[in-house]
Design an enzyme around this catalytic site. Structure first.
Site, short mmCIF file in Angstrom:
data_model
loop_
_atom_site.label_atom_id
_atom_site.label_comp_id
_atom_site.label_asym_id
_atom_site.label_seq_id
_atom_site.Cartn_x
_atom_site.Cartn_y
_atom_site.Cartn_z
NE ARG A 133 3.78 6.52 -12.12
CZ ARG A 133 3.81 5.47 -11.52
NH1 ARG A 133 4.90 4.97 -10.64
NH2 ARG A 133 2.55 4.76 -11.26
CG ASN A 186 -0.67 -3.12 -5.08
OD1 ASN A 186 0.26 -2.50 -5.41
ND2 ASN A 186 -0.46 -4.42 -4.51
CB ALA A 226 -0.96 -0.01 1.07
CB ALA A 284 -1.55 -8.13 -2.61
CB CYS A 296 1.38 -12.90 -2.77
SG CYS A 296 0.45 -11.44 -2.26
CE1 TYR A 315 -17.02 -25.19 -27.24
CE2 TYR A 315 -17.62 -24.36 -29.43
CZ TYR A 315 -17.45 -25.39 -28.35
OH TYR A 315 -17.41 -26.72 -29.11
CB SER A 366 8.51 -3.01 -2.68
OG SER A 366 8.35 -1.57 -3.02
CD GLU A 385 8.82 -1.01 6.06
OE1 GLU A 385 7.74 -0.87 5.62
OE2 GLU A 385 8.95 -1.91 7.07
C1 LIG Z 1 1.72 -15.71 2.96
C2 LIG Z 1 1.16 -14.66 2.28
C3 LIG Z 1 0.15 -14.77 1.10
C4 LIG Z 1 -0.55 -13.81 0.63
N1 LIG Z 1 -1.04 -14.25 -0.44
C5 LIG Z 1 -1.92 -13.12 -1.51
C6 LIG Z 1 -2.56 -13.21 -2.39
O1 LIG Z 1 -2.29 -14.41 -2.91
N2 LIG Z 1 -3.35 -12.34 -3.02
C7 LIG Z 1 -3.40 -11.34 -2.35
O2 LIG Z 1 -4.16 -10.20 -2.93
N3 LIG Z 1 -3.00 -10.90 -1.14
C8 LIG Z 1 -2.07 -11.81 -0.34
N4 LIG Z 1 -1.63 -11.67 0.83
C9 LIG Z 1 -2.01 -10.51 1.38
C10 LIG Z 1 -1.01 -9.26 1.20
O3 LIG Z 1 0.44 -9.57 1.32
C11 LIG Z 1 -1.47 -8.08 2.02
O4 LIG Z 1 -2.73 -7.65 1.87
C12 LIG Z 1 -0.63 -7.06 1.69
O5 LIG Z 1 0.94 -6.97 1.82
C13 LIG Z 1 -0.98 -5.54 2.25
O6 LIG Z 1 0.17 -4.53 2.20
P1 LIG Z 1 0.45 -3.47 3.01
O7 LIG Z 1 1.04 -2.46 2.35
O8 LIG Z 1 -1.32 -3.03 3.54
O9 LIG Z 1 0.69 -4.04 4.48
P2 LIG Z 1 2.03 -4.91 5.01
O10 LIG Z 1 2.30 -5.54 3.55
O11 LIG Z 1 1.79 -5.69 6.22
O12 LIG Z 1 3.15 -3.46 5.00
C14 LIG Z 1 3.15 -2.80 6.07
C15 LIG Z 1 4.30 -2.07 6.27
O13 LIG Z 1 4.38 -1.15 7.21
C16 LIG Z 1 5.61 -1.46 8.05
N5 LIG Z 1 5.49 -0.50 9.38
C17 LIG Z 1 4.33 -1.04 10.16
N6 LIG Z 1 4.29 -0.19 11.26
C18 LIG Z 1 5.22 0.54 11.08
C19 LIG Z 1 5.73 1.72 11.85
N7 LIG Z 1 5.32 2.03 13.14
N8 LIG Z 1 6.73 2.36 11.34
C20 LIG Z 1 7.23 2.20 10.37
N9 LIG Z 1 6.80 1.10 9.39
C21 LIG Z 1 5.88 0.32 9.81
C22 LIG Z 1 5.86 -2.85 8.30
O14 LIG Z 1 7.16 -2.96 8.43
C23 LIG Z 1 5.67 -3.20 6.84
O15 LIG Z 1 6.50 -3.21 5.79
C24 LIG Z 1 -0.67 -12.65 1.28
C25 LIG Z 1 -0.20 -12.46 2.65
C26 LIG Z 1 0.58 -13.63 3.13
C27 LIG Z 1 1.30 -13.23 4.62
#
Ligand SMILES: Cc1cc2nc3c(=O)[nH]c(=O)nc-3n(C[C@H](O)[C@H](O)[C@H](O)COP(=O)(O)OP(=O)(O)OC[C@H]3O[C@@H](n4cnc5c(N)ncnc54)[C@H](O)[C@@H]3O)c2cc1C
Length: 440
Positions: A21, A300, A11, A296, A42, A421, A38, A32
């Site tokens: 951009r 995104n 996100a 994810a 998944c 089809y 990044s 971070e």
């Molecule tokens: C094993 C697995 C498989 C998955 N498979 C799928 C799939 O097939 N399809 C799908 O759509 N989704 C899938 N997901 C879900 C997807 O990975 C998450 O929805 C996505 O990563 C969410 O992104 P985000 O940026 O919101 O959160 P996150 O990825 O959790 O990122 C949050 C970031 O914030 C940072 N952060 C937190 N607190 C602080 C702070 N106080 N200060 C600084 N940094 C901080 C963390 O370190 C982290 O890097 C999967 C997840 C897992 C674990």
């Protein structure tokens, strides 16, 4: 304008890159706490399954690449608190603390795995699967031939992906699920049964209606898992019990699970603070309500839409459907929109129609059953949701259904959609056409 983004994953980085951009002259700072950005979690189930070995392949951009694109990225830097009155945040890098001003704060702190208190045990071979470090540790443990008994606690997306990976490596897997069925949040009982049977037929032990009470060390280097229906012995335990939003640092309105409440554009109650990804709710298209969809895809798309909105550009986001897919053994599972369970939860009157059809012609190798469930509005027959489970072609069909729901088609219109089809892919009337025509 100074935009500060907390969290540099799906996100946070999607937002930061698109906003920069859109507005190259604005300062975009990303904070971070980990040493990388990044990271695509998944890929982890496929990494531990041995389909690839380089963890870098799950990283779509390095901090250096992001900095070269004009973003001010700070890794190994944790946000500690927010002062909304002064519009400042406090961050810590190594041992030094620093105050940063913001004009706009974007919270993208994600979620962390639920780790219940299962008592005292050696943590060495008990894992979650969320981070790069988890992936490396689980892969190493699964590579140990002396560890053949894997217990997966939780029969949701990640639990089943880990089952699939471990089963593929020849391990004996026990899945322990508290609910009556696996994937109970996403699929209805009549649809998921076929997958449960396939898991049991594969030799795995699927224990539904079973709650874990405690994990204990066994005398032989493994674990004993106490449940309300007896004990399970394991060499490796995977905890896959869901996620909690990382929102404790923010004094803002939250949903019951802790996700930050935000409007359809991600704005919290504070007009200078937005929230996106696994830490926040999003607007559901057919439910017309805020819901928590930690995916994810959601992170995104919502982030990109917000970056356009905040840059004053037109946005085209209709809302989310929670479309998701999963592979379990030979099965493809996919769902979109409202489920019967959600309809019950929100007191919505819906009609439901389920069919079992064929994915393709019988004379071309690979014909299989495909089950489709449609959820639709009882009077207008407007499509609201659906589930598809089959061995081949389920996931692509859910994408067609997601488009149909977004376009507000009725079941009757779905019955006539001009799907392609050819014998290897479908029958003259695609299974989706048939589902639309059968729904009354
Ligand atoms: C094993 C697995 C498989 C998955 N498979 C799928 C799939 O097939 N399809 C799908 O759509 N989704 C899938 N997901 C879900 C997807 O990975 C998450 O929805 C996505 O990563 C969410 O992104 P985000 O940026 O919101 O959160 P996150 O990825 O959790 O990122 C949050 C970031 O914030 C940072 N952060 C937190 N607190 C602080 C702070 N106080 N200060 C600084 N940094 C901080 C963390 O370190 C982290 O890097 C999967 C997840 C897992 C674990």
């Amino acid at each position: 304008m100074k935009v500060v983004v907390i969290g540099g994953n799906a996100a946070g980085m999607s937002f930061a890159a698109k906003y920069k951009r859109n507005k190259p002259s604005d300062d975009v700072v990303v904070i971070e706490k980990r040493d990388h950005i990044s990271f695509g979690a998944c890929g982890l189930p496929y990494f531990v399954a041995g389909m690839f070995d380089d963890t870098e392949r799950m990283i779509s951009r390095t901090p250096e690449q992001a900095i070269a694109s004009g973003l001010d990225v700070h890794v190994n830097t944790e946000m500690l608190s927010v002062n909304r009155v002064k519009k400042q945040i406090l961050v810590r890098k190594q041992n030094s603390e620093q105050v940063l001003d913001y004009d706009m704060l974007i919270i993208a702190t994600g979620a962390r795995p639920v780790i219940p208190d299962f008592g005292e045990y050696r943590s060495e071979f008990v894992y979650t699967l969320t981070s790069q470090a988890d992936g490396l540790a689980v892969k190493k443990a699964l590579g140990d031939n002396n560890k053949q008994r894997i217990a997966v606690i939780g029969g949701g997306f990640i639990g089943l992906e880990v089952f699939d990976a471990a089963h593929g490596l020849g391990k004996h897997v026990t899945i322990i699920e508290r609910e009556e069925h696996i994937m109970s949040q996403q699929f209805s009982p009549d649809m998921i049964k076929v997958v449960e049977e396939a898991i049991r037929d594969s030799g795995a032990d699927l224990k539904t209606n079973t709650s874990v009470l405690a994990i204990r060390d066994s005398e032989q280097d493994g674990y004993i898992i106490d449940t309300d229906r007896g004990q399970v012995d394991a060499d490796i335990v995977i905890l896959a019990l869901g996620f909690i939003p990382n929102t404790e640092l923010f004094d803002l309105p939250k949903a019951a699970n802790g996700a930050l409440l935000a409007d359809e554009f991600g704005m919290t109650e504070d007009p200078h603070i937005y929230a996106v990804g696994d830490c926040a709710v999003v607007h559901h298209l057919t439910l017309e309500h805020s819901v928590y969809i930690p995916l994810a895809t959601t992170a995104n798309k919502q982030a990109r839409m917000m970056a356009d909105k905040l840059a004053g550009k037109e946005t085209h986001m209709l809302g989310f459907l929670g479309s998701s897919s999963l592979k379990v053994l030979d099965y493809e599972l996919a769902r979109t929109g409202i489920s019967e369970r959600m309809a019950n939860m929100y007191n919505m009157d819906v009609s439901v129609s389920t069919i079992v059809d064929k994915n393709q012609t019988d004379y071309y190798p690979g014909q299989e059953d495909i089950a489709l469930k449609l959820i639709y509005q009882p009077e207008s027959h407007e499509l609201l949701g659906g589930e598809i489970i089959g061995k081949k072609g389920a996931v692509n069909r859910i994408n067609a259904l997601a488009v149909a729901i977004s376009a507000k088609l009725t079941t009757e219109q779905l019955g006539y959609v001009d799907f392609a089809y050819a014998p290897p892919f479908s029958r003259t009337w695609d299974a989706l056409n048939v589902a639309g025509n059968v729904a009354k």
